[in-house]
Design a protein around this motif. Structure first.
Motif, PDB file in Angstrom:
ATOM      1  N   ARG A  78       0.834  -1.210   0.000  1.00 12.61           N
ATOM      2  CA  ARG A  78       0.000   0.000   0.000  1.00 12.61           C
ATOM      3  C   ARG A  78       0.863   1.252   0.000  1.00 12.61           C
ATOM      4  O   ARG A  78       1.852   1.335   0.730  1.00 12.61           O
ATOM      5  CB  ARG A  78      -0.912   0.013   1.238  1.00 12.61           C
ATOM      6  CG  ARG A  78      -1.957  -1.093   1.239  1.00 12.61           C
ATOM      7  CD  ARG A  78      -3.338  -0.582   0.837  1.00 12.61           C
ATOM      8  NE  ARG A  78      -4.179  -1.674   0.305  1.00 12.61           N
ATOM      9  CZ  ARG A  78      -4.866  -2.520   1.069  1.00 12.61           C
ATOM     10  NH1 ARG A  78      -4.846  -2.413   2.375  1.00 12.61           N
ATOM     11  NH2 ARG A  78      -5.590  -3.466   0.518  1.00 12.61           N
ATOM     12  N   GLY A  79       0.464   2.201  -0.852  1.00 16.17           N
ATOM     13  CA  GLY A  79       1.190   3.470  -0.901  1.00 16.17           C
ATOM     14  C   GLY A  79       2.332   3.467  -1.911  1.00 16.17           C
ATOM     15  O   GLY A  79       2.919   4.509  -2.179  1.00 16.17           O
ATOM     16  N   THR A  80       2.641   2.305  -2.493  1.00 14.91           N
ATOM     17  CA  THR A  80       3.752   2.262  -3.460  1.00 14.91           C
ATOM     18  C   THR A  80       3.262   2.380  -4.895  1.00 14.91           C
ATOM     19  O   THR A  80       4.045   2.684  -5.787  1.00 14.91           O
ATOM     20  CB  THR A  80       4.519   0.919  -3.368  1.00 14.91           C
ATOM     21  OG1 THR A  80       3.626  -0.131  -3.770  1.00 14.91           O
ATOM     22  CG2 THR A  80       5.019   0.660  -1.956  1.00 14.91           C
ATOM     23  N   THR A  81       2.003   2.053  -5.162  1.00 14.23           N
ATOM     24  CA  THR A  81       1.361   1.873  -6.478  1.00 14.23           C
ATOM     25  C   THR A  81       1.757   0.546  -7.144  1.00 14.23           C
ATOM     26  O   THR A  81       1.279   0.259  -8.231  1.00 14.23           O
ATOM     27  CB  THR A  81       1.616   3.016  -7.499  1.00 14.23           C
ATOM     28  OG1 THR A  81       2.955   2.911  -8.019  1.00 14.23           O
ATOM     29  CG2 THR A  81       1.390   4.394  -6.892  1.00 14.23           C
ATOM     30  N   PHE A  82       2.593  -0.286  -6.534  1.00 11.62           N
ATOM     31  CA  PHE A  82       3.126  -1.471  -7.226  1.00 11.62           C
ATOM     32  C   PHE A  82       2.291  -2.729  -6.978  1.00 11.62           C
ATOM     33  O   PHE A  82       1.780  -2.945  -5.896  1.00 11.62           O
ATOM     34  CB  PHE A  82       4.577  -1.720  -6.826  1.00 11.62           C
ATOM     35  CG  PHE A  82       5.494  -0.573  -7.159  1.00 11.62           C
ATOM     36  CD1 PHE A  82       5.247   0.239  -8.272  1.00 11.62           C
ATOM     37  CD2 PHE A  82       6.602  -0.293  -6.378  1.00 11.62           C
ATOM     38  CE1 PHE A  82       6.084   1.309  -8.589  1.00 11.62           C
ATOM     39  CE2 PHE A  82       7.447   0.771  -6.684  1.00 11.62           C
ATOM     40  CZ  PHE A  82       7.186   1.571  -7.786  1.00 11.62           C
ATOM     41  N   ILE A  83       2.207  -3.576  -7.992  1.00 19.14           N
ATOM     42  CA  ILE A  83       1.426  -4.814  -7.892  1.00 19.14           C
ATOM     43  C   ILE A  83       2.277  -5.938  -7.285  1.00 19.14           C
ATOM     44  O   ILE A  83       1.761  -6.890  -6.741  1.00 19.14           O
ATOM     45  CB  ILE A  83       0.852  -5.216  -9.273  1.00 19.14           C
ATOM     46  CG1 ILE A  83      -0.203  -6.330  -9.129  1.00 19.14           C
ATOM     47  CG2 ILE A  83       1.954  -5.615 -10.254  1.00 19.14           C
ATOM     48  CD1 ILE A  83      -1.059  -6.554 -10.346  1.00 19.14           C
ATOM     49  N   CYS A  84       3.594  -5.802  -7.407  1.00 22.01           N
ATOM     50  CA  CYS A  84       4.523  -6.738  -6.755  1.00 22.01           C
ATOM     51  C   CYS A  84       5.841  -5.987  -6.616  1.00 22.01           C
ATOM     52  O   CYS A  84       5.945  -4.829  -7.011  1.00 22.01           O
ATOM     53  CB  CYS A  84       4.654  -8.033  -7.566  1.00 22.01           C
ATOM     54  SG  CYS A  84       5.160  -7.791  -9.264  1.00 22.01           S
ATOM     55  N   ASP A  85       6.832  -6.642  -6.061  1.00 25.57           N
ATOM     56  CA  ASP A  85       8.080  -5.943  -5.728  1.00 25.57           C
ATOM     57  C   ASP A  85       8.746  -5.306  -6.944  1.00 25.57           C
ATOM     58  O   ASP A  85       9.385  -4.274  -6.833  1.00 25.57           O
ATOM     59  CB  ASP A  85       9.065  -6.939  -5.090  1.00 25.57           C
ATOM     60  CG  ASP A  85       8.425  -7.670  -3.926  1.00 25.57           C
ATOM     61  OD1 ASP A  85       8.362  -7.087  -2.842  1.00 25.57           O
ATOM     62  OD2 ASP A  85       7.950  -8.804  -4.130  1.00 25.57           O
ATOM     63  N   SER A  86       8.577  -5.953  -8.113  1.00 31.26           N
ATOM     64  CA  SER A  86       9.359  -5.535  -9.277  1.00 31.26           C
ATOM     65  C   SER A  86       8.535  -4.911 -10.403  1.00 31.26           C
ATOM     66  O   SER A  86       9.111  -4.488 -11.401  1.00 31.26           O
ATOM     67  CB  SER A  86      10.097  -6.758  -9.838  1.00 31.26           C
ATOM     68  OG  SER A  86       9.160  -7.797 -10.076  1.00 31.26           O
ATOM     69  N   LEU A  87       7.198  -4.885 -10.288  1.00 30.59           N
ATOM     70  CA  LEU A  87       6.356  -4.453 -11.411  1.00 30.59           C
ATOM     71  C   LEU A  87       5.216  -3.533 -10.976  1.00 30.59           C
ATOM     72  O   LEU A  87       4.709  -3.630  -9.848  1.00 30.59           O
ATOM     73  CB  LEU A  87       5.748  -5.675 -12.118  1.00 30.59           C
ATOM     74  CG  LEU A  87       6.727  -6.678 -12.732  1.00 30.59           C
ATOM     75  CD1 LEU A  87       6.003  -7.955 -13.127  1.00 30.59           C
ATOM     76  CD2 LEU A  87       7.473  -6.075 -13.925  1.00 30.59           C
ATOM     77  N   TYR A 325       2.848 -10.677 -18.149  1.00 33.03           N
ATOM     78  CA  TYR A 325       4.203 -10.122 -18.182  1.00 33.03           C
ATOM     79  C   TYR A 325       4.852 -10.374 -16.832  1.00 33.03           C
ATOM     80  O   TYR A 325       4.166 -10.498 -15.819  1.00 33.03           O
ATOM     81  CB  TYR A 325       4.217  -8.640 -18.563  1.00 33.03           C
ATOM     82  CG  TYR A 325       3.514  -7.689 -17.618  1.00 33.03           C
ATOM     83  CD1 TYR A 325       2.128  -7.528 -17.665  1.00 33.03           C
ATOM     84  CD2 TYR A 325       4.233  -6.927 -16.692  1.00 33.03           C
ATOM     85  CE1 TYR A 325       1.485  -6.649 -16.810  1.00 33.03           C
ATOM     86  CE2 TYR A 325       3.592  -6.032 -15.842  1.00 33.03           C
ATOM     87  CZ  TYR A 325       2.220  -5.899 -15.903  1.00 33.03           C
ATOM     88  OH  TYR A 325       1.574  -5.023 -15.055  1.00 33.03           O
ATOM     89  N   SER A 326       6.179 -10.492 -16.862  1.00 36.18           N
ATOM     90  CA  SER A 326       6.906 -10.825 -15.641  1.00 36.18           C
ATOM     91  C   SER A 326       8.258 -10.136 -15.656  1.00 36.18           C
ATOM     92  O   SER A 326       8.666  -9.559 -16.668  1.00 36.18           O
ATOM     93  CB  SER A 326       7.095 -12.337 -15.543  1.00 36.18           C
ATOM     94  OG  SER A 326       8.132 -12.745 -16.419  1.00 36.18           O
ATOM     95  N   ASP A 327       8.989 -10.259 -14.544  1.00 39.78           N
ATOM     96  CA  ASP A 327      10.332  -9.677 -14.450  1.00 39.78           C
ATOM     97  C   ASP A 327      11.405 -10.665 -14.923  1.00 39.78           C
ATOM     98  O   ASP A 327      12.584 -10.494 -14.625  1.00 39.78           O
ATOM     99  CB  ASP A 327      10.605  -9.222 -13.012  1.00 39.78           C
ATOM    100  CG  ASP A 327      10.431 -10.345 -11.997  1.00 39.78           C
ATOM    101  OD1 ASP A 327      10.389 -11.530 -12.384  1.00 39.78           O
ATOM    102  OD2 ASP A 327      10.333 -10.027 -10.792  1.00 39.78           O
ATOM    103  N   ARG A 328      10.975 -11.697 -15.651  1.00 37.37           N
ATOM    104  CA  ARG A 328      11.886 -12.763 -16.069  1.00 37.37           C
ATOM    105  C   ARG A 328      13.088 -12.246 -16.872  1.00 37.37           C
ATOM    106  O   ARG A 328      14.215 -12.738 -16.702  1.00 37.37           O
ATOM    107  CB  ARG A 328      11.117 -13.802 -16.900  1.00 37.37           C
ATOM    108  CG  ARG A 328      11.993 -14.911 -17.406  1.00 37.37           C
ATOM    109  CD  ARG A 328      11.183 -15.977 -18.117  1.00 37.37           C
ATOM    110  NE  ARG A 328      12.070 -17.066 -18.511  1.00 37.37           N
ATOM    111  CZ  ARG A 328      11.661 -18.292 -18.789  1.00 37.37           C
ATOM    112  NH1 ARG A 328      10.385 -18.580 -18.759  1.00 37.37           N
ATOM    113  NH2 ARG A 328      12.514 -19.224 -19.129  1.00 37.37           N
TER     114      ARG A 328
END
Ligand code: GTQ
Ligand code: FE2
Length: 342
Positions: A78-87, A325-328
């Motif tokens: 919360r507060g980061t706008t991010f869906i996961c650590d890298s994306l 899509y992924s951070d692969r």
């Protein structure tokens, strides 16, 4: 032995003293290295999000909102706008006649068109008309603006690698002097030149983003049709195609890998996990996604996220098509990528 039990010992005084010097004894660290993160599996139902996107259109004008986007935020971030650590993932809505002004940034971006006809993105001097199911590339530092020339709202999924740029302290951004960047290439030129299994002789790839800026759904569907006829589905992924940079054969972004997969009706996939964080958008079909200890019923245009090293599997009630899509790409480049199938 807990440090507290050493409070009045030489050792305890040593630990306190070095900590005051911004020194931490590594041997005091518990936990250590292990795969996965605190990020949790999460799912957004399009039937629930869509009315809120339309509501945002009533409440926020295009002038007020540079981009009218609802960010899909992981409950643990919360507060980061991010869906996961890298994306990053966001659903963007643009109404007929509206434009989203031109800018550029160091994070790379992708769009996956969810609903509506008649919108375009202009990227690096080229106007790209977009249809549902199309995947559009916005390379790092490329100027981009959007417009809706149609008669209905258009919604797409924005995927960005913003957390990478933030991590490295390299998140630059710039506004264009004009709302619309000058268009100096014919519409869709990138695919008609670079998307034909040929590359201009003098083209030098920087090895980063794809020179093809749009991967139209009609081509993706045709490729999946042929793949479906040609062989058996992968036990976990069904029929899956990865979008390729034609100049390198690798991923369309330096950080993000992008795919479309088809799960035949009745498919019940094996459990799979990887070190990658992956964002999925349902293009067609209904079924279930089991991610870690959560089971999500999935329907068209829903979005969900699989955190790193979390086992997941799919069941298809009807034929499903899943964009993801992924951070692969970033992990492969750094030598971190690992995967495991049941
Ligand atoms: O459309 O350029 O959802 O720059 C987040 C950042 C969309 C965009 C987002 C962006 C954009
Ligand atoms: Fe942008």
């Amino acid at each position: 032995m807990a440090v507290t039990s050493r409070a009045n010992s030489d050792y305890g005084r040593f630990v306190d003293e070095v900590k005051d010097m911004s020194l931490f004894p590594l041997w005091e660290r518990t936990g250590g290295l292990k795969p996965g993160s605190s990020c949790v599996p999460a799912h957004w139902s399009y039937a629930e999000v869509r009315p809120q996107l339309l509501r945002a259109c009533d409440l926020i004008s295009k002038k007020e909102a540079e981009r009218r986007v609802l960010c899909l935020e992981n409950p643990t971030l919360r507060g980061t706008t991010f869906i996961c650590d890298s994306l990053f993932a966001g659903l963007q809505i643009i109404m007929p006649g509206e434009i989203a002004a031109s800018h550029r940034h160091t994070p790379s971006a992708l769009r996956f068109i969810v609903e509506g006809e008649g919108a375009y993105t202009a990227v690096a001097g080229e106007k790209l008309p977009m249809q549902p199911g199309d995947f559009v590339v916005t390379p790092a530092w490329a100027w981009h603006d959007h417009g809706n020339l149609g008669t209905a709202p258009v919604v797409w999924l924005d995927g960005l690698d913003t957390p990478f740029a933030r991590f490295f302290g390299a998140a630059f951004r710039e506004e264009h002097a004009d709302d619309k960047q000058p268009i100096d290439r014919p519409d869709g030129e990138s695919i008609s030149v670079y998307g034909m299994n040929m590359i201009p002789d003098e083209y030098q790839s920087d090895g980063h983003s794809s020179p093809v800026l749009i991967y139209p759904y009609d081509r993706t569907r045709a490729a999946l049709d042929s793949m479906t006829k040609a062989g058996k589905p992968h036990p976990a992924h069904g029929y899956r195609l990865r979008y390729a940079n034609p100049a390198t054969g690798k991923h369309p972004f330096p950080t993000m890998a992008v795919s479309m997969q088809r799960l035949p009706k009745g498919f019940s996939g094996k459990t799979y996990r990887s070190t990658g964080s992956a964002v999925f958008a349902v293009h067609r079909g209904t079924g279930h996604a089991q991610i870690g200890d959560k089971t999500f019923a999935i329907a068209p245009h829903d979005v969900f996220v699989a955190p790193p090293w979390t086992p997941y599997s799919f069941k298809a009630d009807s034929e499903i098509e899943l964009f993801s899509y992924s951070d692969r790409a970033g992990q492969e480049a750094l030598g971190y990528w690992r995967e495991q199938i049941d």
